[in-house]
Design a protein around this motif. Structure first.
Motif, PDB file in Angstrom:
ATOM      1  N   MET A  55      33.600  34.917  34.055  1.00 32.11           N
ATOM      2  CA  MET A  55      34.391  33.680  34.085  1.00 32.11           C
ATOM      3  C   MET A  55      35.115  33.481  32.764  1.00 32.11           C
ATOM      4  SD  MET A  55      33.710  31.718  36.927  1.00 32.11           S
ATOM      5  CE  MET A  55      32.932  30.130  36.915  1.00 32.11           C
ATOM      6  N   GLY A  76      38.619  55.907  35.152  1.00 33.50           N
ATOM      7  CA  GLY A  76      38.556  55.279  36.464  1.00 33.50           C
ATOM      8  C   GLY A  76      39.444  54.045  36.522  1.00 33.50           C
ATOM      9  N   ILE A  77      39.436  53.260  35.454  1.00 33.78           N
ATOM     10  CA  ILE A  77      40.266  52.062  35.409  1.00 33.78           C
ATOM     11  C   ILE A  77      41.737  52.460  35.374  1.00 33.78           C
ATOM     12  CG2 ILE A  77      40.879  50.080  33.966  1.00 33.78           C
ATOM     13  CD1 ILE A  77      37.946  49.861  33.217  1.00 33.78           C
ATOM     14  N   ASP A  81      29.843  43.582  33.825  1.00 31.66           N
ATOM     15  CA  ASP A  81      29.147  44.389  34.823  1.00 31.66           C
ATOM     16  C   ASP A  81      30.126  44.933  35.854  1.00 31.66           C
ATOM     17  OD1 ASP A  81      26.407  44.590  34.332  1.00 31.66           O
ATOM     18  OD2 ASP A  81      26.156  42.461  34.743  1.00 31.66           O
ATOM     19  N   VAL A  82      29.727  46.022  36.542  1.00 30.15           N
ATOM     20  CA  VAL A  82      30.671  46.663  37.478  1.00 30.15           C
ATOM     21  C   VAL A  82      31.231  45.744  38.551  1.00 30.15           C
ATOM     22  CG1 VAL A  82      30.739  49.151  37.711  1.00 30.15           C
ATOM     23  CG2 VAL A  82      28.618  47.973  38.175  1.00 30.15           C
ATOM     24  N   THR A  83      30.377  44.943  39.182  1.00 32.82           N
ATOM     25  CA  THR A  83      30.904  44.117  40.268  1.00 32.82           C
ATOM     26  C   THR A  83      31.833  43.036  39.708  1.00 32.82           C
ATOM     27  OG1 THR A  83      28.997  42.643  40.225  1.00 32.82           O
ATOM     28  CG2 THR A  83      28.908  44.463  41.764  1.00 32.82           C
ATOM     29  N   ILE A  84      31.533  42.557  38.491  1.00 28.64           N
ATOM     30  CA  ILE A  84      32.393  41.561  37.853  1.00 28.64           C
ATOM     31  C   ILE A  84      33.675  42.239  37.365  1.00 28.64           C
ATOM     32  CG2 ILE A  84      32.476  39.787  36.059  1.00 28.64           C
ATOM     33  CD1 ILE A  84      30.324  39.343  38.208  1.00 28.64           C
ATOM     34  N   GLN A  85      33.526  43.457  36.861  1.00 26.70           N
ATOM     35  CA  GLN A  85      34.685  44.240  36.438  1.00 26.70           C
ATOM     36  C   GLN A  85      35.657  44.404  37.598  1.00 26.70           C
ATOM     37  OE1 GLN A  85      34.644  47.915  33.894  1.00 26.70           O
ATOM     38  NE2 GLN A  85      34.716  48.920  35.859  1.00 26.70           N
ATOM     39  N   ALA A  86      35.119  44.690  38.782  1.00 26.91           N
ATOM     40  CA  ALA A  86      35.968  44.857  39.960  1.00 26.91           C
ATOM     41  C   ALA A  86      36.734  43.570  40.257  1.00 26.91           C
ATOM     42  CB  ALA A  86      35.122  45.272  41.162  1.00 26.91           C
ATOM     43  N   GLN A  87      36.049  42.424  40.113  1.00 29.46           N
ATOM     44  CA  GLN A  87      36.726  41.143  40.336  1.00 29.46           C
ATOM     45  C   GLN A  87      37.881  40.958  39.351  1.00 29.46           C
ATOM     46  OE1 GLN A  87      33.778  38.091  39.723  1.00 29.46           O
ATOM     47  NE2 GLN A  87      32.666  38.511  41.617  1.00 29.46           N
ATOM     48  N   SER A 128      29.929  32.148  32.769  1.00 23.75           N
ATOM     49  CA  SER A 128      29.370  33.499  32.666  1.00 23.75           C
ATOM     50  C   SER A 128      30.419  34.423  32.038  1.00 23.75           C
ATOM     51  CB  SER A 128      29.018  34.001  34.055  1.00 23.75           C
ATOM     52  OG  SER A 128      30.199  34.121  34.817  1.00 23.75           O
ATOM     53  N   GLU A 133      40.818  43.329  39.972  1.00 20.26           N
ATOM     54  CA  GLU A 133      41.547  42.890  41.155  1.00 20.26           C
ATOM     55  C   GLU A 133      42.475  41.725  40.795  1.00 20.26           C
ATOM     56  OE1 GLU A 133      40.843  44.987  43.482  1.00 20.26           O
ATOM     57  OE2 GLU A 133      42.339  44.073  44.814  1.00 20.26           O
ATOM     58  N   ASP A 172      38.041  54.355  29.967  1.00 22.15           N
ATOM     59  CA  ASP A 172      37.543  54.664  31.310  1.00 22.15           C
ATOM     60  C   ASP A 172      38.690  55.155  32.188  1.00 22.15           C
ATOM     61  OD1 ASP A 172      36.585  54.639  33.895  1.00 22.15           O
ATOM     62  OD2 ASP A 172      35.380  52.834  33.607  1.00 22.15           O
TER      63      ASP A 172
END
Lengths: 317, 337
Positions: free
Chosen positions: B161, B218-219, B188-194, B158, B197, B216
């Protein structure tokens, strides 16, 4: 007053690997004059809903009631007339404008299709008026899309959409392709138009801060289903679905004075082809129990005007 | 900051593109530095010159049409612009590596991901093929992908990944500087967060310095120690994260903050920056931001402002920039937020 009501809407696409459940039993309503924000990640079906409600795609199942009339029952001619009232703005204005039409012709197109004016002068006057409303200088009338920057192109898209005096507009990621300073200009324009013409918006976006900014109510989608619907304050201050909670905590916030707990979801969104029974989010949910894997939680009203599809809403660490 | 601690220092860099429509002044007189173990955020809108800057560092900008007019890029005191392509090859990947925005286009679709990571290791270290493949497997595990997926092709992964694979490849030779060009914009946001991190964790683990290009803020708030705000090929404000987020002085920097919706406030007003980014082949005279600035005066149209150090390490390129101790009283009159 309800302007649009969607009941148990389904859209399946046949793929060689099986049925893709793009939208799987979505019910929602949009009141006149409000903005409903529809958020979710790529592939969750939010754009499909946007296209279904104005019948750019035919639904597999379900009802779409617009001003009380079932859209699916309208014939071609009735639908053509109905389309004056409902318009859509797409994400990429470069891809949605005809490269061989200049600004004037692009804006004139909907008016010509619906045969609004027989007098050329009046048509011209209306187009220049529209250009002024959306903030396009008259000198750009003869420019072609490739000569315009992203912000101006999107203004042309907006002018086309409002040309026929619609009551309802689907905004599908209208600012996602734009730089932040231009994004703010377009968002302000959309809000100003909404006030001026009493428009109702379905605002589709993956950007939560933009959705919070513009929406009255917010619907969160995950893999073809709505997981949470409420007014924007409840969604952002008191999210009850574990997915909404994770989604909100994952957004990078441009502040260094706010301390937040981050919920990092593991894995990816599962495939929407032949989905497993049970809650669609179960595989990534940190509160997942046995019942979540077998029973699909319905969208229930937990508190007033706050709908959540979860067996254990409001779980928190 | 003493001279030794600087890992990378860019001095007076000017890069132009020669096109049929005239000279595009992509980067003008740019000064920047990155300290060891620190993350620098390079922020700006489309066409600000962020990518041109980092591609010049990597020396992967096609010449022509680009012309490096002037300047030095000192990596540990050595000028990268004076290196031969052969010398650069031993630096790229080993000392400095780069991650691009779109992981789908930066991976080779006909090679397995294991082979692609192995390639970088073989090129820069003296190990045999089997060992290199083993190390590639180790790298995959570091970024949270199971080792037995090394024999899979990019299309089997994906988006998130794939970006992890690219990160594994970039870090395979343990570079001292990692340049990331919008590494999470396509996710995507949740993947971006991963992924963010993961990058934070790896930065600590390997003590890698980083240049993070992003639009961004925020980043930036999450990951950067220092921030440089770019506008029309120049750095208009540079300082620590706190300097830029809490004590920004340049009108453009302030504008960037007021034009994005804030999830943590109920104030529903966006103040856009009016107008458009100037055409880089026809830049305005004087301060390049004056055409969009609400505080411009006659001087801004004629003269180019010099860079003012408003407090230690916090630089602003504006006539109205004032040293910090008087800033609170005077600037608020001239430049209300």
């Amino acid at each position: 007053m309800k302007l649009l009501e969607v009941k148990n809407l389904k859209k399946y696409f046949a793929t060689k690997n099986g049925l893709l459940h793009a939208v799987d039993g979505v019910s929602l309503e949009i009141k006149k004059g409000e903005t409903l924000g529809l958020v979710g990640e790529s592939g969750c079906g939010k754009s499909t809903i946007g296209r279904l409600v104005i019948r750019l795609l035919e639904a597999t199942e379900g009802e779409i009631l617009f001003e009380g009339k079932d859209l699916a029952k309208l014939n071609k001619e009735e639908m053509r007339r109905m389309r004056c009232k409902m318009q859509i703005i797409f994400q990429d204005p470069y891809a949605s404008l005809d490269p061989r039409k200049n600004v004037f012709e692009s804006i004139a197109e909907p008016l010509r299709v619906q045969k609004v004016y027989s007098d050329k002068k009046e048509l011209e006057r209306h187009i220049y008026e529209l250009m002024e409303t959306v903030g396009l200088a008259q000198r750009l009338a003869n420019s072609y899309p490739h000569e315009l920057d992203g912000g101006r192109r999107q203004r042309v898209g907006v002018a086309r959409a409002i040309a026929l005096d619609p009551v309802f507009m689907v905004l599908d990621e209208p600012v996602s392709a734009l730089d932040v300073s231009i994004q703010a200009q377009i968002l302000n324009l959309l809000q100003q138009l909404q006030k001026e013409f009493d428009l109702t918006y379905l605002f589709i976006s993956h950007d939560l801060s933009v959705v919070k900014h513009i929406s009255d109510r917010v619907a969160v989608m995950y893999l073809g289903k709505l997981v949470e619907v409420s007014n924007y304050k409840a969604i952002f201050k008191d999210p009850l679905h574990p997915y909404t909670q994770a989604l909100l905590s994952a957004v990078p916030v441009p502040r260094i004075d706010v301390q937040r707990e981050k919920i990092i979801l593991e894995g990816d969104v599962p495939s929407p082809i032949n989905p497993k029974p049970g809650c669609r989010f179960a595989g990534r949910c940190r509160y997942c129990e046995e019942v979540c894997k077998t029973e699909t939680p319905p969208l229930r009203e937990i508190s007033q005007d706050h709908f959540v599809a979860c067996h254990f809403p409001g779980n928190r660490v | 900051m003493s001279q030794q601690e600087k890992l990378l220092e860019i001095k007076n860099l000017t890069v132009h593109y020669a096109t049929v429509d005239g000279t595009v002044r992509a980067v003008e007189n740019l000064n920047l530095s990155v300290d060891a173990g620190q993350t620098l955020g390079l922020v700006g809108e489309t066409g600000a010159g962020k990518t041109t800057t980092v591609k010049t560092i990597m020396r992967i900008l096609p010449v022509p049409p680009s012309i490096i007019k002037n300047g030095e890029i000192l990596y540990k005191g050595e000028d990268l612009l004076k290196k031969s392509q052969k010398e650069m090859r031993s630096i790229r990947g080993e000392k400095i590596s780069m991650i691009f925005q779109d992981p789908m286009t930066s991976l080779n679709p006909v090679l397995t991901v294991g082979d692609q990571i192995k390639e970088a290791i073989e090129l820069h270290t003296k190990v045999n093929k089997r060992k290199a493949f083993e190390l590639a497997g180790d790298m995959l595990e570091t970024v949270g992908i199971k080792r037995d997926r090394a024999n899979d092709y990019p299309h089997q992964f994906s988006g998130g990944m794939k970006q992890r694979v690219v990160i594994a490849m970039a870090l395979a030779c343990n570079p001292e500087l990692l340049i990331a060009d919008e590494p999470t914009t396509a996710l995507d946001v949740t993947i971006q967060a991963q992924v963010l991190e993961l990058m934070k964790r790896l930065k600590v683990q390997y003590n890698t310095s980083m240049i993070m290009i992003t639009h961004d803020l925020g980043i930036v708030a999450e990951i950067c120690d220092y921030v440089a705000i770019m506008y029309a090929g120049e750095v208009v404000e540079y300082g620590t994260r706190e300097d830029v987020f809490l004590r920004a002085q340049h009108p453009y920097t302030k504008g960037l903050f007021t034009c994005i919706p804030d999830m943590y406030s109920d104030d529903n007003r966006l103040i856009p920056i009016r107008g458009l980014m100037p055409d880089p082949s026809n830049l305005p005279s004087g301060c390049k931001f004056h055409t969009r600035c609400d505080y411009k005066c006659e001087r801004c149209e004629k003269e180019e402002p010099s860079v003012v150090e408003v407090s230690s390490g916090h630089y602003v390129k504006c006539f109205f920039a004032l040293p910090q101790n008087v800033a609170s009283s005077k600037v608020s009159v001239k430049m209300p937020v």
